[in-house]
Scaffold this motif. Structure first.
Motif, PDB file in Angstrom:
ATOM      1  N   ASN A 113       2.423 -16.507  -3.810  1.00 43.65           N
ATOM      2  CA  ASN A 113       1.663 -15.805  -4.966  1.00 43.65           C
ATOM      3  C   ASN A 113       1.578 -14.374  -4.368  1.00 43.65           C
ATOM      4  O   ASN A 113       1.272 -13.326  -5.113  1.00 43.65           O
ATOM      5  N   PHE A 114       1.715 -14.290  -3.019  1.00 43.24           N
ATOM      6  CA  PHE A 114       1.520 -13.034  -2.484  1.00 43.24           C
ATOM      7  C   PHE A 114       2.695 -12.106  -2.338  1.00 43.24           C
ATOM      8  O   PHE A 114       2.961 -10.910  -2.008  1.00 43.24           O
ATOM      9  N   ALA A 115       4.006 -12.685  -2.815  1.00 38.39           N
ATOM     10  CA  ALA A 115       4.988 -12.180  -2.974  1.00 38.39           C
ATOM     11  C   ALA A 115       5.265 -11.117  -4.089  1.00 38.39           C
ATOM     12  O   ALA A 115       4.438 -11.606  -5.051  1.00 38.39           O
ATOM     13  N   ALA A 116       5.860 -10.175  -4.147  1.00 38.31           N
ATOM     14  CA  ALA A 116       6.618  -9.366  -3.247  1.00 38.31           C
ATOM     15  C   ALA A 116       5.717  -8.472  -2.288  1.00 38.31           C
ATOM     16  O   ALA A 116       4.415  -8.180  -2.850  1.00 38.31           O
ATOM     17  N   ILE A 117       6.111  -8.480  -1.237  1.00 41.64           N
ATOM     18  CA  ILE A 117       5.353  -7.685  -0.117  1.00 41.64           C
ATOM     19  C   ILE A 117       5.348  -6.057  -0.780  1.00 41.64           C
ATOM     20  O   ILE A 117       6.704  -5.612  -0.715  1.00 41.64           O
ATOM     21  N   PRO A 118       4.216  -5.328  -0.757  1.00 43.61           N
ATOM     22  CA  PRO A 118       4.537  -3.814  -1.196  1.00 43.61           C
ATOM     23  C   PRO A 118       5.275  -3.191  -0.113  1.00 43.61           C
ATOM     24  O   PRO A 118       5.094  -3.621   1.210  1.00 43.61           O
ATOM     25  N   ARG A 119       6.006  -2.325  -0.636  1.00 43.55           N
ATOM     26  CA  ARG A 119       6.925  -1.659   0.224  1.00 43.55           C
ATOM     27  C   ARG A 119       6.516  -0.013   0.202  1.00 43.55           C
ATOM     28  O   ARG A 119       7.592   0.926   0.861  1.00 43.55           O
ATOM     29  N   ARG A 120       5.350   0.447  -0.001  1.00 39.57           N
ATOM     30  CA  ARG A 120       5.014   1.605   0.125  1.00 39.57           C
ATOM     31  C   ARG A 120       4.190   2.192   1.297  1.00 39.57           C
ATOM     32  O   ARG A 120       3.604   1.158   1.914  1.00 39.57           O
ATOM     33  N   PRO A 121       4.094   3.183   1.738  1.00 36.86           N
ATOM     34  CA  PRO A 121       3.508   3.616   3.171  1.00 36.86           C
ATOM     35  C   PRO A 121       2.147   3.595   2.925  1.00 36.86           C
ATOM     36  O   PRO A 121       1.507   3.605   1.745  1.00 36.86           O
ATOM     37  N   LEU A 122       1.230   2.890   3.849  1.00 37.62           N
ATOM     38  CA  LEU A 122      -0.096   2.747   3.678  1.00 37.62           C
ATOM     39  C   LEU A 122      -0.706   4.129   3.880  1.00 37.62           C
ATOM     40  O   LEU A 122      -0.299   5.146   4.614  1.00 37.62           O
ATOM     41  N   PRO A 123      -1.756   4.665   3.358  1.00 36.29           N
ATOM     42  CA  PRO A 123      -2.365   6.022   3.298  1.00 36.29           C
ATOM     43  C   PRO A 123      -3.254   6.255   4.403  1.00 36.29           C
ATOM     44  O   PRO A 123      -4.075   7.033   4.292  1.00 36.29           O
TER      45      PRO A 123
END
Length: 193
Positions: A113-123
């Motif tokens: 349930n943790f999918a999908a892994i976020p694909r945006r840069p960490l701020p």
């Protein structure tokens, strides 16, 4: 950012980090440390884990460095993708160790349930440490996550999941990556000054 003003927030992964785990050792060793304590370590729900991380960050106004392991890394990415700007600014950096690939074919059902892994840069500044012998994420997947998150990446040889089972109880070598992350944060601060 001087060390006495930093809060180190330990973000364990699935099943928590027992007393012998390096995260527990670091929590005892680093002044100003706290730990995210999840209500259910065995059957994690993404919404609950993200909410608890947010509650812990909101509870203390000090600049925070996150020290995450395994599913904790994925929790950090999910939190950063939806957190309010005021709390994102409180987090100065994240050390992401042995992130769990919750999209892999053999991922335990409890973690899917943790999918999908976020694909945006960490701020915020981030440094990812993976392994070329980690059953939870291949080196290629760790590097892919690092690229998506904008993290500096280091892949270590033959260290497994960097946990108690792979012989990492105190993991003194890991402090080198924490100090490197702190240097990255300080460099960002100088650029903003």
């Amino acid at each position: 950012m001087s060390n006495e003003h930093i809060r180190y927030l330990i973000v364990p992964g699935w099943q928590g980090s027992p007393a012998g785990h390096w995260q527990s050792h670091w929590q005892r060793s680093l002044a100003g440390s706290a730990r995210v304590e999840q209500a259910d370590w065995l059957a994690p729900r993404r919404e609950d884990w993200v909410a608890e991380l947010q509650r812990c960050i909101a509870a203390d106004p000090r600049p925070t460095l996150l020290i995450a392991h395994s599913l904790g890394c994925i929790t950090v990415a999910h939190w950063a993708a939806q957190a309010p700007a005021a709390l994102l600014q409180r987090v100065r950096g994240a050390l992401l160790v042995a992130p769990a690939d919750v999209e892999r074919d053999n991922c335990p059902a409890a973690l899917r349930n943790f999918a999908a892994i976020p694909r945006r840069p960490l701020p915020f500044a981030s440094l990812l440490v993976g392994s070329d012998s980690d059953a939870a994420a291949s080196a290629a997947r760790a590097l892919e996550m690092a690229a998506h998150w904008g993290s500096e990446a280091h892949v270590l040889a033959g260290v497994g999941h960097i946990n108690v089972a792979s012989g990492h109880r105190r993991w003194e070598q890991g402090f080198e990556y924490l100090y490197r992350l702190q240097g990255m944060v300080a460099a960002r601060d100088r650029l903003r000054a």
